[in-house]
Design a protein around this motif. Sequence first.
Motif, mmCIF file in Angstrom:
data_model
loop_
_atom_site.group_PDB
_atom_site.id
_atom_site.type_symbol
_atom_site.label_atom_id
_atom_site.label_comp_id
_atom_site.label_asym_id
_atom_site.label_seq_id
_atom_site.Cartn_x
_atom_site.Cartn_y
_atom_site.Cartn_z
ATOM 1 N N SER A 2 69.423 -15.328 41.723
ATOM 2 C CA SER A 2 70.221 -16.570 41.427
ATOM 3 C C SER A 2 69.375 -17.422 41.895
ATOM 4 O O SER A 2 68.707 -17.841 42.822
ATOM 5 C CB SER A 2 71.369 -16.478 42.244
ATOM 6 N N ASN A 3 69.494 -18.670 40.877
ATOM 7 C CA ASN A 3 68.974 -19.944 41.224
ATOM 8 C C ASN A 3 69.731 -20.955 41.822
ATOM 9 O O ASN A 3 69.588 -22.186 41.901
ATOM 10 C CB ASN A 3 68.226 -20.551 40.217
ATOM 11 N N ARG A 4 70.994 -20.489 42.398
ATOM 12 C CA ARG A 4 72.056 -21.402 42.870
ATOM 13 C C ARG A 4 71.478 -21.835 44.068
ATOM 14 O O ARG A 4 71.046 -21.203 44.835
ATOM 15 C CB ARG A 4 73.416 -20.654 43.179
ATOM 16 N N LYS A 5 71.750 -23.107 44.292
ATOM 17 C CA LYS A 5 71.431 -23.616 45.624
ATOM 18 C C LYS A 5 72.429 -23.366 46.895
ATOM 19 O O LYS A 5 73.610 -23.089 46.420
ATOM 20 C CB LYS A 5 71.543 -25.318 45.753
ATOM 21 N N TYR A 151 81.271 -17.593 45.981
ATOM 22 C CA TYR A 151 80.134 -18.635 45.373
ATOM 23 C C TYR A 151 78.920 -17.763 44.969
ATOM 24 O O TYR A 151 78.517 -18.313 43.754
ATOM 25 C CB TYR A 151 79.963 -19.711 46.373
ATOM 26 N N ASN A 152 78.207 -17.044 45.840
ATOM 27 C CA ASN A 152 77.155 -16.450 45.367
ATOM 28 C C ASN A 152 77.148 -15.598 44.294
ATOM 29 O O ASN A 152 76.340 -15.364 43.381
ATOM 30 C CB ASN A 152 76.650 -15.586 46.617
ATOM 31 N N GLY A 155 79.078 -19.050 41.239
ATOM 32 C CA GLY A 155 78.602 -20.496 41.354
ATOM 33 C C GLY A 155 79.928 -21.567 41.187
ATOM 34 O O GLY A 155 80.865 -21.162 41.213
ATOM 35 N N GLN A 212 80.487 -29.058 43.739
ATOM 36 C CA GLN A 212 79.145 -29.347 43.011
ATOM 37 C C GLN A 212 79.223 -30.748 43.490
ATOM 38 O O GLN A 212 79.900 -31.630 43.463
ATOM 39 C CB GLN A 212 78.853 -28.921 41.713
ATOM 40 N N GLN A 243 82.131 -27.379 34.369
ATOM 41 C CA GLN A 243 81.729 -26.470 35.302
ATOM 42 C C GLN A 243 82.426 -25.216 35.557
ATOM 43 O O GLN A 243 83.772 -25.197 35.578
ATOM 44 C CB GLN A 243 81.426 -26.964 36.695
#
Length: 291
Positions: A2-5, A151-152, A155, A212, A243
């Motif tokens: 994942s590229n989620r912050k 969330y992981n 998102g 976000q 989103q």
Amino acid sequence: MSNRKPIRKAVFPVAGLGTRFLPATKAIPKELLPIVDKPLIQYAVDEAREAGIEQMIFVTGRGKTAIVEHFDIAYELESTMAERGKDLGVLESSRFTPGDIITVRQQVPLGLGHAIWCARAIVGDEPFAILLPDEMMVGQPGCMAQMIEAYNEVGGNLISVLEVPQDEVSSYGVIDPGEVSGALTEVRGLVEKPPADKAPSNKIISGRYILQPEVMRTLENQGKGAGGEIQLTDAMARMIGDQPFHAVTFNGQRYDCGSKTGFVEATLALALEREDLGAEVRAIAERLLAR
């Protein structure tokens, strides 16, 4: 991969006057009133830490500096305790690495949305958590840890929800639910305090959010809503569709410590669960009830 912050920052809106608890809150912030032997704010901070959050942002008002003092190092207290051979471990959860506690002032009480917006420079361009300390969430793992796990997976934006009896929904913000998958429910809309017969569900918003950074831009341009205040719910509603937006049904117990009865209930419930106090408190409660 994942590229989620990751969620590294949490905002705690603690600028309220606590008028429901006067005169107790005349000189002490309501967030420092103790549930058994820990102040209310400490439970929310512990929940955030358990979820891996590193930086705590307190949005404060006048007369709230004691909250920051609570999370500072008390040299005199600690040296006296050390000299007397007392265990300093009891203070461990109230200590932070320098720079991990940040405060901003909300000079005018313009609502929850405005309080969150006050933290915009510190949040920056990262997703962040919000914890309302009045809503005491007790679970294993904690509510925020449950939300970060969700969330992981998905998102976007998340809110915690609880199911309440249909006749109670008119006191809360309620979600208009979409697809359900386990504890996750897609959010199609948010309705503030709907009449019981018009409510789209019985899932109420319960004081924990992962949002976000775009919400700050939404709040920036938002007019006043219900009660003449800038409402966070309005800003979140405007982000639905742009989103991903989900609700996480919290597996645990909620205590509304913004009310006196909820505060007493939380104190009693937590005392009963304590190994060092439980049996004695149960005996006291039974004795009082038998009168």
